[in-house]
Design an enzyme around this catalytic site. Sequence first.
Site, PDB file in Angstrom:
ATOM      1  N   ASP A  15       0.818  -1.203   0.000  1.00  0.00           N
ATOM      2  CA  ASP A  15       0.000   0.000   0.000  1.00  0.00           C
ATOM      3  C   ASP A  15       0.862   1.268   0.000  1.00  0.00           C
ATOM      4  OD1 ASP A  15      -2.643   1.401   0.474  1.00  0.00           O
ATOM      5  OD2 ASP A  15      -1.573   2.023   2.290  1.00  0.00           O
ATOM      6  N   GLU A  71       1.431  -0.111  -4.871  1.00  0.00           N
ATOM      7  CA  GLU A  71       0.551   1.020  -5.149  1.00  0.00           C
ATOM      8  C   GLU A  71       1.409   2.272  -5.012  1.00  0.00           C
ATOM      9  OE1 GLU A  71      -3.267   3.567  -3.539  1.00  0.00           O
ATOM     10  OE2 GLU A  71      -1.947   2.507  -2.169  1.00  0.00           O
TER      11      GLU A  71
END
Length: 586
Positions: free
Chosen positions: A244, A281
Amino acid sequence: MTNFSVWAPAADGVEVDVAGRSYPMSQGDRPGWWRTQVTAADGTDYGYRLDGGEPLADPRSPRQPYGPAGASRTYDHRSFVWTDARWHGEPVQGAVIYELHVGTFTAAGTLDAAIGRLDHLTELGVTVVELMPLAAFPGGHGWGYDGIDLWAVHEPYGGPDALKRFVDACHSRGLAVYLDVVYNHVGPGNRLASFGPYFTDVYTTPWGPAVNLDQPGSDEVRSFIVGNALMWLRDYHLDGLRLDAVHAFQDHRALHILEELAAAADGLAAASRRSIVLVAESDMNNPRLITSRQAGGYGLAAQWNDDFHHSVHALVTGERQGYYGDFGAIAGLAKVLTGAFFHDGTWSSFRERTHGRPVDTLSTPGYRFVVFDQDHDQVGNRATGDRLPATLAGHPHRDGLLRIAAGLVLTAPFTPMLFMGEEWGADTPWQFFTDHTDPLFAEAVSTGRRSEFAAHGWDSAAVPDPQDKETFLRSKLDWAQPDREPYRSLLGWYRSLIALRRSRPELTDPRLDQVRVTCDEEARWLVVHRGPLRIAANLGDSDARVPLGPVGTGKPVTLVTSDPGISVSQDAITLPAAAFAVIDLA
Protein backbone atom coordinates in the site's frame (compact mmCIF):
# COMPACT_ATOMS: atom_id res chain seq x y z
CA MET A 1 8.90 -25.44 25.83
CA THR A 2 7.76 -22.32 23.98
CA ASN A 3 10.24 -19.60 23.04
CA PHE A 4 9.16 -16.05 23.81
CA SER A 5 11.19 -13.14 22.43
CA VAL A 6 10.60 -9.44 21.94
CA TRP A 7 12.60 -6.41 20.81
CA ALA A 8 12.44 -3.71 23.49
CA PRO A 9 15.77 -1.82 23.40
CA ALA A 10 14.79 0.97 25.80
CA ALA A 11 13.46 -1.28 28.57
CA ASP A 12 15.50 -2.00 31.69
CA GLY A 13 13.50 -5.15 32.36
CA VAL A 14 10.94 -7.26 30.50
CA GLU A 15 8.60 -10.00 31.69
CA VAL A 16 6.22 -12.22 29.80
CA ASP A 17 2.82 -13.00 31.28
CA VAL A 18 1.81 -16.51 30.23
CA ALA A 19 -1.60 -17.82 31.25
CA GLY A 20 -1.74 -15.33 34.13
CA ARG A 21 1.76 -15.98 35.48
CA SER A 22 4.74 -13.66 35.03
CA TYR A 23 8.21 -14.87 33.94
CA PRO A 24 11.36 -12.69 33.79
CA MET A 25 13.19 -12.42 30.46
CA SER A 26 16.90 -11.97 29.87
CA GLN A 27 18.70 -10.09 27.14
CA GLY A 28 19.66 -12.23 24.17
CA ASP A 29 22.58 -12.21 21.79
CA ARG A 30 21.09 -9.43 19.65
CA PRO A 31 21.01 -5.89 21.11
CA GLY A 32 17.63 -4.93 22.48
CA TRP A 33 16.17 -8.44 22.35
CA TRP A 34 14.72 -10.21 25.40
CA ARG A 35 14.12 -13.97 25.54
CA THR A 36 12.92 -16.81 27.73
CA GLN A 37 11.42 -20.29 27.45
CA VAL A 38 8.16 -21.24 29.16
CA THR A 39 6.10 -24.41 29.11
CA ALA A 40 2.95 -23.34 27.27
CA ALA A 41 0.51 -25.26 25.12
CA ASP A 42 -0.52 -24.04 21.69
CA GLY A 43 -3.33 -21.50 22.13
CA THR A 44 -2.04 -19.99 25.37
CA ASP A 45 -2.65 -16.30 26.06
CA TYR A 46 0.34 -14.07 26.82
CA GLY A 47 1.62 -10.51 26.88
CA TYR A 48 4.78 -8.53 27.64
CA ARG A 49 5.41 -6.20 30.59
CA LEU A 50 8.00 -3.49 30.06
CA ASP A 51 9.63 -2.21 33.27
CA GLY A 52 6.75 -3.53 35.36
CA GLY A 53 4.00 -1.89 33.32
CA GLU A 54 0.72 -3.31 32.07
CA PRO A 55 0.87 -6.36 29.80
CA LEU A 56 1.02 -5.40 26.12
CA ALA A 57 0.28 -7.41 23.01
CA ASP A 58 3.26 -8.94 21.23
CA PRO A 59 4.30 -6.75 18.25
CA ARG A 60 4.68 -10.03 16.35
CA SER A 61 1.55 -11.60 17.80
CA PRO A 62 0.33 -14.49 15.60
CA ARG A 63 -3.21 -14.16 16.96
CA GLN A 64 -5.32 -11.53 18.76
CA PRO A 65 -8.53 -13.29 19.82
CA TYR A 66 -9.70 -10.34 21.94
CA GLY A 67 -8.81 -7.61 19.47
CA PRO A 68 -5.65 -5.49 19.15
CA ALA A 69 -5.76 -4.23 22.74
CA GLY A 70 -6.18 -7.69 24.28
CA ALA A 71 -3.81 -10.52 25.08
CA SER A 72 -1.85 -12.27 22.37
CA ARG A 73 -2.23 -16.02 21.83
CA THR A 74 0.38 -18.57 20.80
CA TYR A 75 -0.29 -20.23 17.46
CA ASP A 76 1.55 -23.10 15.75
CA HIS A 77 1.59 -22.58 11.98
CA ARG A 78 2.67 -26.20 11.54
CA SER A 79 -0.63 -27.56 12.84
CA PHE A 80 -2.69 -26.68 9.74
CA VAL A 81 -3.00 -29.46 7.16
CA TRP A 82 -2.54 -28.04 3.66
CA THR A 83 -3.71 -29.76 0.47
CA ASP A 84 -1.96 -27.49 -2.07
CA ALA A 85 1.39 -29.28 -2.39
CA ARG A 86 1.15 -29.24 -6.20
CA TRP A 87 0.39 -25.52 -6.40
CA HIS A 88 3.32 -23.42 -7.57
CA GLY A 89 1.76 -19.98 -7.87
CA GLU A 90 0.54 -17.74 -10.67
CA PRO A 91 2.89 -15.26 -12.38
CA VAL A 92 1.56 -11.78 -13.04
CA GLN A 93 1.97 -12.37 -16.78
CA GLY A 94 -1.49 -13.12 -18.15
CA ALA A 95 -3.23 -12.70 -14.80
CA VAL A 96 -6.70 -11.25 -14.25
CA ILE A 97 -7.02 -9.91 -10.69
CA TYR A 98 -10.18 -9.63 -8.59
CA GLU A 99 -10.00 -7.28 -5.60
CA LEU A 100 -12.33 -8.01 -2.69
CA HIS A 101 -12.99 -6.89 0.87
CA VAL A 102 -13.78 -9.86 3.09
CA GLY A 103 -16.23 -8.01 5.35
CA THR A 104 -18.50 -6.86 2.51
CA PHE A 105 -17.98 -9.58 -0.09
CA THR A 106 -20.67 -11.73 1.56
CA ALA A 107 -23.50 -11.17 4.03
CA ALA A 108 -21.59 -13.04 6.76
CA GLY A 109 -18.39 -11.11 6.05
CA THR A 110 -15.97 -13.93 6.86
CA LEU A 111 -13.26 -15.81 5.01
CA ASP A 112 -15.19 -19.06 5.28
CA ALA A 113 -18.26 -17.42 3.74
CA ALA A 114 -16.07 -16.07 0.93
CA ILE A 115 -15.06 -19.64 0.06
CA GLY A 116 -18.68 -20.24 -0.90
CA ARG A 117 -18.36 -17.65 -3.69
CA LEU A 118 -15.10 -18.87 -5.21
CA ASP A 119 -16.85 -20.91 -7.91
CA HIS A 120 -18.38 -17.65 -9.15
CA LEU A 121 -14.85 -16.30 -9.59
CA THR A 122 -13.58 -19.35 -11.47
CA GLU A 123 -16.62 -19.20 -13.78
CA LEU A 124 -15.91 -15.52 -14.34
CA GLY A 125 -12.39 -16.44 -15.45
CA VAL A 126 -10.22 -14.45 -13.05
CA THR A 127 -6.93 -16.00 -11.96
CA VAL A 128 -5.97 -14.00 -8.84
CA VAL A 129 -7.96 -13.01 -5.76
CA GLU A 130 -6.56 -9.90 -4.07
CA LEU A 131 -7.69 -9.49 -0.47
CA MET A 132 -7.85 -6.07 1.12
CA PRO A 133 -5.86 -5.87 4.41
CA LEU A 134 -6.48 -8.54 7.04
CA ALA A 135 -4.14 -7.43 9.83
CA ALA A 136 -5.97 -7.07 13.16
CA PHE A 137 -7.55 -3.62 13.63
CA PRO A 138 -9.86 -2.12 16.31
CA GLY A 139 -13.57 -2.83 16.15
CA GLY A 140 -15.41 -5.31 14.00
CA HIS A 141 -15.45 -3.73 10.56
CA GLY A 142 -13.34 -1.33 8.53
CA TRP A 143 -11.33 -1.12 5.35
CA GLY A 144 -8.32 -2.61 7.12
CA TYR A 145 -5.76 0.11 6.42
CA ASP A 146 -5.51 0.99 10.12
CA GLY A 147 -4.12 -2.38 11.18
CA ILE A 148 -2.40 -2.51 14.57
CA ASP A 149 -1.24 -6.10 15.00
CA LEU A 150 0.35 -6.67 11.62
CA TRP A 151 1.13 -10.35 12.16
CA ALA A 152 -2.38 -11.43 13.19
CA VAL A 153 -5.44 -12.07 11.01
CA HIS A 154 -8.43 -9.91 11.99
CA GLU A 155 -10.43 -12.17 14.29
CA PRO A 156 -13.95 -11.22 13.08
CA TYR A 157 -12.92 -12.52 9.64
CA GLY A 158 -12.17 -15.93 11.16
CA GLY A 159 -8.59 -15.74 12.41
CA PRO A 160 -5.50 -17.52 11.06
CA ASP A 161 -6.99 -20.93 10.27
CA ALA A 162 -9.79 -19.30 8.27
CA LEU A 163 -7.27 -17.50 6.05
CA LYS A 164 -5.44 -20.77 5.48
CA ARG A 165 -8.69 -22.52 4.57
CA PHE A 166 -9.47 -19.72 2.12
CA VAL A 167 -6.04 -19.84 0.46
CA ASP A 168 -6.15 -23.64 0.28
CA ALA A 169 -9.61 -23.49 -1.31
CA CYS A 170 -8.44 -20.92 -3.85
CA HIS A 171 -5.42 -23.00 -4.81
CA SER A 172 -7.60 -26.07 -5.29
CA ARG A 173 -9.57 -24.05 -7.86
CA GLY A 174 -6.50 -22.68 -9.63
CA LEU A 175 -6.78 -19.23 -8.06
CA ALA A 176 -3.75 -17.38 -6.70
CA VAL A 177 -4.16 -15.13 -3.66
CA TYR A 178 -2.54 -11.74 -3.07
CA LEU A 179 -2.86 -9.79 0.17
CA ASP A 180 -2.87 -6.02 0.58
CA VAL A 181 -0.35 -5.08 3.28
CA VAL A 182 0.30 -1.69 4.87
CA TYR A 183 3.85 -0.77 5.90
CA ASN A 184 3.70 3.03 5.49
CA HIS A 185 1.90 3.58 8.83
CA VAL A 186 0.24 1.71 11.69
CA GLY A 187 -3.28 2.36 12.96
CA PRO A 188 -4.10 4.65 15.90
CA GLY A 189 -3.95 2.99 19.30
CA ASN A 190 -0.93 0.84 18.49
CA ARG A 191 1.71 0.43 21.21
CA LEU A 192 4.75 -0.19 19.04
CA ALA A 193 6.49 2.97 20.26
CA SER A 194 6.44 1.52 23.79
CA PHE A 195 8.72 -1.28 22.58
CA GLY A 196 11.19 0.58 20.40
CA PRO A 197 11.86 3.26 17.76
CA TYR A 198 9.36 1.94 15.23
CA PHE A 199 8.50 5.54 14.26
CA THR A 200 10.41 8.75 13.65
CA ASP A 201 9.41 12.40 13.86
CA VAL A 202 12.04 13.33 11.27
CA TYR A 203 9.31 12.77 8.65
CA THR A 204 5.53 12.99 8.73
CA THR A 205 2.76 11.17 6.86
CA PRO A 206 -0.96 11.94 6.38
CA TRP A 207 -1.65 9.20 8.94
CA GLY A 208 0.71 10.26 11.73
CA PRO A 209 4.35 9.48 12.59
CA ALA A 210 6.41 7.98 9.80
CA VAL A 211 7.68 4.42 10.06
CA ASN A 212 11.38 4.49 10.92
CA LEU A 213 13.13 3.13 7.84
CA ASP A 214 16.42 5.02 7.92
CA GLN A 215 16.99 6.53 11.38
CA PRO A 216 18.73 4.99 14.44
CA GLY A 217 17.14 1.65 15.30
CA SER A 218 15.77 1.20 11.77
CA ASP A 219 17.62 -2.10 11.18
CA GLU A 220 15.19 -3.90 13.46
CA VAL A 221 12.18 -2.00 12.07
CA ARG A 222 13.10 -3.07 8.55
CA SER A 223 13.59 -6.63 9.80
CA PHE A 224 10.09 -6.42 11.30
CA ILE A 225 8.63 -5.40 7.92
CA VAL A 226 10.54 -7.94 5.82
CA GLY A 227 9.80 -10.68 8.35
CA ASN A 228 6.12 -9.82 8.27
CA ALA A 229 6.01 -10.00 4.47
CA LEU A 230 7.76 -13.38 4.47
CA MET A 231 5.41 -14.65 7.17
CA TRP A 232 2.33 -14.00 5.01
CA LEU A 233 3.97 -15.56 1.96
CA ARG A 234 5.47 -18.56 3.75
CA ASP A 235 3.07 -19.48 6.58
CA TYR A 236 -0.17 -18.61 4.77
CA HIS A 237 0.98 -19.80 1.31
CA LEU A 238 0.03 -16.44 -0.21
CA ASP A 239 1.15 -15.92 -3.80
CA GLY A 240 1.77 -12.20 -3.63
CA LEU A 241 1.49 -8.96 -1.71
CA ARG A 242 0.11 -5.60 -2.76
CA LEU A 243 2.19 -2.94 -0.99
CA ASP A 244 0.00 0.00 0.00
CA ALA A 245 1.02 3.59 -0.86
CA VAL A 246 4.76 3.04 -1.23
CA HIS A 247 5.16 6.70 -2.17
CA ALA A 248 4.70 7.42 1.56
CA PHE A 249 7.84 5.47 2.49
CA GLN A 250 10.60 7.77 3.74
CA ASP A 251 13.76 5.79 3.16
CA HIS A 252 17.07 7.38 2.19
CA ARG A 253 19.32 4.41 2.81
CA ALA A 254 21.41 2.98 -0.02
CA LEU A 255 19.29 -0.17 0.00
CA HIS A 256 15.65 0.94 -0.26
CA ILE A 257 13.09 -1.07 1.70
CA LEU A 258 11.27 -1.96 -1.54
CA GLU A 259 14.41 -3.46 -3.02
CA GLU A 260 15.04 -5.32 0.23
CA LEU A 261 11.50 -6.72 0.16
CA ALA A 262 11.83 -7.78 -3.47
CA ALA A 263 15.11 -9.58 -2.81
CA ALA A 264 13.65 -11.39 0.21
CA ALA A 265 10.59 -12.46 -1.78
CA ASP A 266 12.79 -13.75 -4.60
CA GLY A 267 14.75 -15.79 -2.07
CA LEU A 268 11.59 -17.37 -0.70
CA ALA A 269 10.33 -18.06 -4.22
CA ALA A 270 13.54 -19.87 -5.08
CA ALA A 271 13.53 -21.90 -1.86
CA SER A 272 9.86 -22.91 -2.22
CA ARG A 273 9.99 -23.29 -6.02
CA ARG A 274 6.92 -21.18 -6.64
CA SER A 275 5.97 -17.83 -8.13
CA ILE A 276 5.77 -14.90 -5.67
CA VAL A 277 4.56 -11.49 -6.81
CA LEU A 278 5.03 -8.06 -5.20
CA VAL A 279 2.81 -5.27 -6.54
CA ALA A 280 3.20 -1.63 -5.50
CA GLU A 281 0.55 1.02 -5.15
CA SER A 282 2.30 4.26 -6.05
CA ASP A 283 1.27 7.69 -7.33
CA MET A 284 4.83 8.59 -8.37
CA ASN A 285 4.61 7.33 -11.98
CA ASN A 286 8.16 6.09 -11.53
CA PRO A 287 9.14 3.03 -13.61
CA ARG A 288 12.09 2.43 -11.28
CA LEU A 289 9.72 0.46 -9.04
CA ILE A 290 9.30 -2.24 -11.69
CA THR A 291 12.77 -2.01 -13.21
CA SER A 292 14.97 -5.01 -12.40
CA ARG A 293 17.48 -4.71 -9.59
CA GLN A 294 20.24 -5.56 -12.06
CA ALA A 295 19.29 -2.42 -14.00
CA GLY A 296 19.21 -0.23 -10.89
CA GLY A 297 15.51 -0.57 -10.08
CA TYR A 298 13.68 -2.01 -7.10
CA GLY A 299 12.67 -5.23 -8.86
CA LEU A 300 8.95 -5.33 -8.04
CA ALA A 301 6.73 -7.40 -10.30
CA ALA A 302 4.12 -4.73 -11.03
CA GLN A 303 2.54 -1.46 -9.94
CA TRP A 304 -0.97 -0.01 -10.00
CA ASN A 305 -1.56 2.56 -12.75
CA ASP A 306 -3.99 5.28 -11.74
CA ASP A 307 -3.47 7.15 -15.02
CA PHE A 308 -5.33 4.39 -16.86
CA HIS A 309 -8.25 4.63 -14.42
CA HIS A 310 -8.39 8.42 -14.65
CA SER A 311 -8.31 8.32 -18.45
CA VAL A 312 -11.19 5.85 -18.71
CA HIS A 313 -13.24 7.35 -15.88
CA ALA A 314 -13.03 10.90 -17.21
CA LEU A 315 -14.02 9.72 -20.68
CA VAL A 316 -17.09 7.72 -19.65
CA THR A 317 -18.36 10.05 -16.90
CA GLY A 318 -17.33 13.48 -18.13
CA GLU A 319 -15.98 14.33 -14.66
CA ARG A 320 -13.10 16.82 -14.59
CA GLN A 321 -12.83 17.78 -10.91
CA GLY A 322 -9.69 17.26 -8.84
CA TYR A 323 -7.13 14.96 -10.42
CA TYR A 324 -9.43 14.28 -13.38
CA GLY A 325 -8.70 17.79 -14.65
CA ASP A 326 -5.92 16.70 -17.02
CA PHE A 327 -7.84 13.70 -18.35
CA GLY A 328 -10.85 13.15 -20.60
CA ALA A 329 -9.34 13.37 -24.08
CA ILE A 330 -9.34 10.38 -26.42
CA ALA A 331 -5.71 11.17 -27.24
CA GLY A 332 -4.88 10.96 -23.53
CA LEU A 333 -6.21 7.41 -23.35
CA ALA A 334 -4.28 6.57 -26.53
CA LYS A 335 -1.09 7.81 -24.85
CA VAL A 336 -1.71 5.61 -21.81
CA LEU A 337 -2.47 2.54 -23.93
CA THR A 338 0.85 2.87 -25.73
CA GLY A 339 3.09 4.33 -23.01
CA ALA A 340 1.48 3.27 -19.69
CA PHE A 341 1.64 6.72 -18.02
CA PHE A 342 -0.19 9.89 -19.02
CA HIS A 343 1.95 11.99 -16.69
CA ASP A 344 5.44 10.99 -17.77
CA GLY A 345 7.20 14.25 -17.02
CA THR A 346 4.24 16.41 -18.06
CA TRP A 347 2.52 19.23 -16.19
CA SER A 348 -0.03 18.07 -13.60
CA SER A 349 -2.61 20.76 -12.91
CA PHE A 350 -3.74 18.91 -9.79
CA ARG A 351 -0.21 18.89 -8.33
CA GLU A 352 0.76 22.23 -9.88
CA ARG A 353 4.09 20.79 -11.06
CA THR A 354 5.47 18.35 -13.59
CA HIS A 355 4.96 14.72 -12.66
CA GLY A 356 6.27 11.27 -13.55
CA ARG A 357 8.84 10.01 -16.02
CA PRO A 358 8.56 8.03 -19.28
CA VAL A 359 8.38 4.26 -19.47
CA ASP A 360 10.86 2.53 -21.77
CA THR A 361 8.31 0.69 -23.89
CA LEU A 362 10.99 -1.38 -25.61
CA SER A 363 12.17 -3.01 -22.38
CA THR A 364 9.19 -2.72 -19.99
CA PRO A 365 6.42 -5.29 -20.52
CA GLY A 366 2.86 -4.04 -20.19
CA TYR A 367 1.88 -6.70 -17.66
CA ARG A 368 3.89 -4.80 -15.05
CA PHE A 369 1.05 -2.23 -14.86
CA VAL A 370 -2.18 -3.18 -13.07
CA VAL A 371 -5.16 -1.32 -14.55
CA PHE A 372 -8.82 -0.97 -13.62
CA ASP A 373 -11.88 1.22 -14.08
CA GLN A 374 -12.95 0.74 -10.44
CA ASP A 375 -11.14 -0.13 -7.23
CA HIS A 376 -11.71 0.32 -3.50
CA ASP A 377 -10.03 3.75 -3.41
CA GLN A 378 -11.49 5.28 -6.54
CA VAL A 379 -15.02 4.30 -5.47
CA GLY A 380 -14.79 4.47 -1.69
CA ASN A 381 -13.12 7.86 -1.61
CA ARG A 382 -15.99 9.46 -3.48
CA ALA A 383 -18.29 11.35 -1.11
CA THR A 384 -21.14 8.83 -1.32
CA GLY A 385 -19.15 5.78 -2.44
CA ASP A 386 -20.99 5.51 -5.76
CA ARG A 387 -19.74 2.82 -8.09
CA LEU A 388 -19.49 3.51 -11.82
CA PRO A 389 -23.02 2.16 -12.58
CA ALA A 390 -24.46 4.56 -10.00
CA THR A 391 -22.33 7.47 -11.21
CA LEU A 392 -23.74 6.89 -14.70
CA ALA A 393 -27.32 6.39 -13.50
CA GLY A 394 -29.65 8.37 -15.74
CA HIS A 395 -27.13 8.59 -18.59
CA PRO A 396 -28.86 7.62 -21.85
CA HIS A 397 -25.94 5.36 -22.77
CA ARG A 398 -25.19 3.99 -19.29
CA ASP A 399 -25.08 0.30 -20.22
CA GLY A 400 -22.98 0.90 -23.31
CA LEU A 401 -20.46 3.00 -21.40
CA LEU A 402 -20.12 0.30 -18.74
CA ARG A 403 -19.36 -2.22 -21.46
CA ILE A 404 -16.81 0.10 -23.04
CA ALA A 405 -15.04 0.62 -19.71
CA ALA A 406 -14.86 -3.13 -19.14
CA GLY A 407 -13.70 -3.72 -22.70
CA LEU A 408 -10.88 -1.20 -22.43
CA VAL A 409 -9.63 -2.78 -19.20
CA LEU A 410 -9.82 -6.38 -20.36
CA THR A 411 -8.27 -5.88 -23.80
CA ALA A 412 -5.46 -3.55 -22.67
CA PRO A 413 -1.79 -4.60 -22.88
CA PHE A 414 -1.63 -4.46 -19.09
CA THR A 415 -2.72 -6.67 -16.17
CA PRO A 416 -6.46 -6.09 -15.64
CA MET A 417 -8.10 -5.92 -12.21
CA LEU A 418 -11.79 -5.93 -11.29
CA PHE A 419 -13.34 -4.66 -8.08
CA MET A 420 -15.79 -7.07 -6.43
CA GLY A 421 -19.27 -6.89 -7.94
CA GLU A 422 -18.10 -4.83 -10.91
CA GLU A 423 -18.59 -7.84 -13.16
CA TRP A 424 -22.37 -7.65 -12.87
CA GLY A 425 -22.58 -3.86 -12.55
CA ALA A 426 -23.25 -3.82 -8.81
CA ASP A 427 -24.79 -0.47 -7.94
CA THR A 428 -24.72 -0.97 -4.20
CA PRO A 429 -22.37 1.69 -2.79
CA TRP A 430 -18.88 1.02 -1.50
CA GLN A 431 -18.48 3.60 1.22
CA PHE A 432 -15.82 4.54 3.74
CA PHE A 433 -16.71 2.78 7.00
CA THR A 434 -14.95 2.46 10.34
CA ASP A 435 -15.59 0.98 13.78
CA HIS A 436 -13.06 2.84 15.90
CA THR A 437 -13.38 1.99 19.57
CA ASP A 438 -11.83 5.26 20.81
CA PRO A 439 -14.82 7.68 20.93
CA LEU A 440 -12.69 10.81 20.47
CA PHE A 441 -10.89 9.40 17.46
CA ALA A 442 -14.16 8.06 16.03
CA GLU A 443 -15.73 11.52 16.25
CA ALA A 444 -12.66 13.10 14.67
CA VAL A 445 -12.88 10.70 11.72
CA SER A 446 -16.60 11.36 11.20
CA THR A 447 -16.22 15.13 11.46
CA GLY A 448 -13.13 15.17 9.26
CA ARG A 449 -14.84 13.14 6.54
CA ARG A 450 -17.79 15.53 6.36
CA SER A 451 -15.54 18.62 6.42
CA GLU A 452 -13.27 17.26 3.69
CA PHE A 453 -16.08 16.78 1.19
CA ALA A 454 -17.91 19.97 2.21
CA ALA A 455 -14.74 21.84 1.21
CA HIS A 456 -15.13 20.33 -2.27
CA GLY A 457 -18.73 21.43 -2.65
CA TRP A 458 -20.61 18.41 -1.36
CA ASP A 459 -23.52 18.72 1.04
CA SER A 460 -21.99 17.49 4.29
CA ALA A 461 -25.35 15.97 5.25
CA ALA A 462 -25.10 13.66 2.21
CA VAL A 463 -21.72 12.26 3.27
CA PRO A 464 -22.26 8.96 5.14
CA ASP A 465 -20.97 8.78 8.70
CA PRO A 466 -18.11 6.24 8.66
CA GLN A 467 -18.93 5.19 12.24
CA ASP A 468 -22.59 4.45 11.46
CA LYS A 469 -22.93 0.67 11.08
CA GLU A 470 -25.45 1.22 8.30
CA THR A 471 -22.63 2.69 6.19
CA PHE A 472 -20.86 -0.66 6.47
CA LEU A 473 -24.00 -2.71 5.83
CA ARG A 474 -24.91 -0.67 2.73
CA SER A 475 -21.52 -1.54 1.28
CA LYS A 476 -22.13 -5.29 1.24
CA LEU A 477 -22.67 -6.92 -2.14
CA ASP A 478 -26.18 -8.01 -3.10
CA TRP A 479 -25.67 -11.51 -4.47
CA ALA A 480 -29.26 -11.64 -5.74
CA GLN A 481 -28.38 -9.09 -8.43
CA PRO A 482 -26.38 -11.27 -10.84
CA ASP A 483 -29.37 -13.61 -11.22
CA ARG A 484 -31.57 -10.93 -12.79
CA GLU A 485 -31.40 -8.32 -15.54
CA PRO A 486 -29.69 -6.05 -16.35
CA TYR A 487 -26.96 -7.47 -14.14
CA ARG A 488 -26.99 -10.94 -15.72
CA SER A 489 -26.26 -9.59 -19.20
CA LEU A 490 -23.34 -7.48 -18.02
CA LEU A 491 -21.93 -10.49 -16.18
CA GLY A 492 -22.06 -12.39 -19.48
CA TRP A 493 -20.17 -9.54 -21.14
CA TYR A 494 -17.36 -9.72 -18.58
CA ARG A 495 -17.13 -13.49 -18.95
CA SER A 496 -16.91 -13.16 -22.73
CA LEU A 497 -14.17 -10.54 -22.54
CA ILE A 498 -12.08 -12.55 -20.08
CA ALA A 499 -12.52 -15.71 -22.15
CA LEU A 500 -11.42 -13.81 -25.26
CA ARG A 501 -8.39 -12.42 -23.43
CA ARG A 502 -7.34 -15.93 -22.45
CA SER A 503 -7.90 -17.39 -25.91
CA ARG A 504 -6.18 -14.73 -28.01
CA PRO A 505 -2.45 -14.25 -27.30
CA GLU A 506 -2.56 -10.84 -28.98
CA LEU A 507 -4.48 -9.51 -25.96
CA THR A 508 -1.90 -10.67 -23.42
CA ASP A 509 1.07 -9.69 -25.59
CA PRO A 510 3.00 -7.36 -23.24
CA ARG A 511 5.03 -5.53 -25.90
CA LEU A 512 3.94 -1.91 -25.55
CA ASP A 513 5.95 -0.89 -28.62
CA GLN A 514 3.65 -3.16 -30.68
CA VAL A 515 0.46 -1.35 -29.63
CA ARG A 516 -0.88 1.31 -31.98
CA VAL A 517 -3.93 3.53 -31.53
CA THR A 518 -5.87 5.56 -34.06
CA CYS A 519 -8.53 7.97 -32.85
CA ASP A 520 -10.78 10.90 -33.69
CA GLU A 521 -11.17 13.42 -30.87
CA GLU A 522 -14.15 15.19 -32.37
CA ALA A 523 -16.06 12.04 -33.30
CA ARG A 524 -14.96 10.43 -30.00
CA TRP A 525 -13.82 7.04 -31.26
CA LEU A 526 -10.59 5.08 -31.02
CA VAL A 527 -9.22 1.84 -32.41
CA VAL A 528 -6.48 -0.11 -30.65
CA HIS A 529 -4.36 -2.24 -33.01
CA ARG A 530 -3.13 -5.47 -31.38
CA GLY A 531 -1.65 -7.60 -34.17
CA PRO A 532 -4.54 -8.63 -36.44
CA LEU A 533 -7.08 -7.58 -33.79
CA ARG A 534 -8.85 -4.23 -33.76
CA ILE A 535 -10.43 -3.02 -30.52
CA ALA A 536 -12.92 -0.33 -31.46
CA ALA A 537 -14.85 1.97 -29.11
CA ASN A 538 -17.27 4.77 -29.87
CA LEU A 539 -17.63 7.07 -26.87
CA GLY A 540 -19.76 9.56 -28.78
CA ASP A 541 -23.51 10.16 -28.75
CA SER A 542 -24.08 9.26 -32.41
CA ASP A 543 -23.15 6.53 -34.87
CA ALA A 544 -19.57 6.50 -36.13
CA ARG A 545 -18.03 4.81 -39.15
CA VAL A 546 -14.57 3.85 -37.99
CA PRO A 547 -11.76 2.78 -40.35
CA LEU A 548 -10.02 -0.42 -39.28
CA GLY A 549 -6.75 0.08 -41.12
CA PRO A 550 -4.99 -2.49 -43.30
CA VAL A 551 -6.89 -5.77 -43.48
CA GLY A 552 -5.93 -9.33 -44.25
CA THR A 553 -6.98 -11.44 -47.19
CA GLY A 554 -10.06 -12.81 -45.47
CA LYS A 555 -13.30 -11.25 -44.32
CA PRO A 556 -13.13 -9.44 -40.95
CA VAL A 557 -14.58 -11.53 -38.14
CA THR A 558 -16.35 -9.93 -35.18
CA LEU A 559 -15.24 -11.62 -31.94
CA VAL A 560 -17.28 -9.67 -29.38
CA THR A 561 -19.74 -6.80 -29.74
CA SER A 562 -21.56 -4.77 -27.11
CA ASP A 563 -24.45 -3.73 -29.37
CA PRO A 564 -26.48 -5.65 -31.99
CA GLY A 565 -26.42 -2.57 -34.21
CA ILE A 566 -22.70 -2.92 -34.92
CA SER A 567 -21.85 -3.75 -38.54
CA VAL A 568 -18.49 -4.52 -40.16
CA SER A 569 -17.44 -4.07 -43.78
CA GLN A 570 -14.14 -5.00 -45.36
CA ASP A 571 -12.23 -1.98 -44.06
CA ALA A 572 -14.47 -0.24 -41.51
CA ILE A 573 -16.85 -0.80 -38.62
CA THR A 574 -20.00 1.16 -37.91
CA LEU A 575 -20.53 1.63 -34.20
CA PRO A 576 -23.72 3.00 -32.62
CA ALA A 577 -23.32 5.47 -29.78
CA ALA A 578 -21.46 4.04 -26.77
CA ALA A 579 -20.52 0.76 -28.44
CA PHE A 580 -17.48 -1.53 -28.33
CA ALA A 581 -16.23 -4.40 -30.47
CA VAL A 582 -13.20 -6.60 -31.07
CA ILE A 583 -12.59 -7.61 -34.69
CA ASP A 584 -10.15 -10.09 -36.19
CA LEU A 585 -8.74 -8.92 -39.53
CA ALA A 586 -6.49 -11.94 -40.14
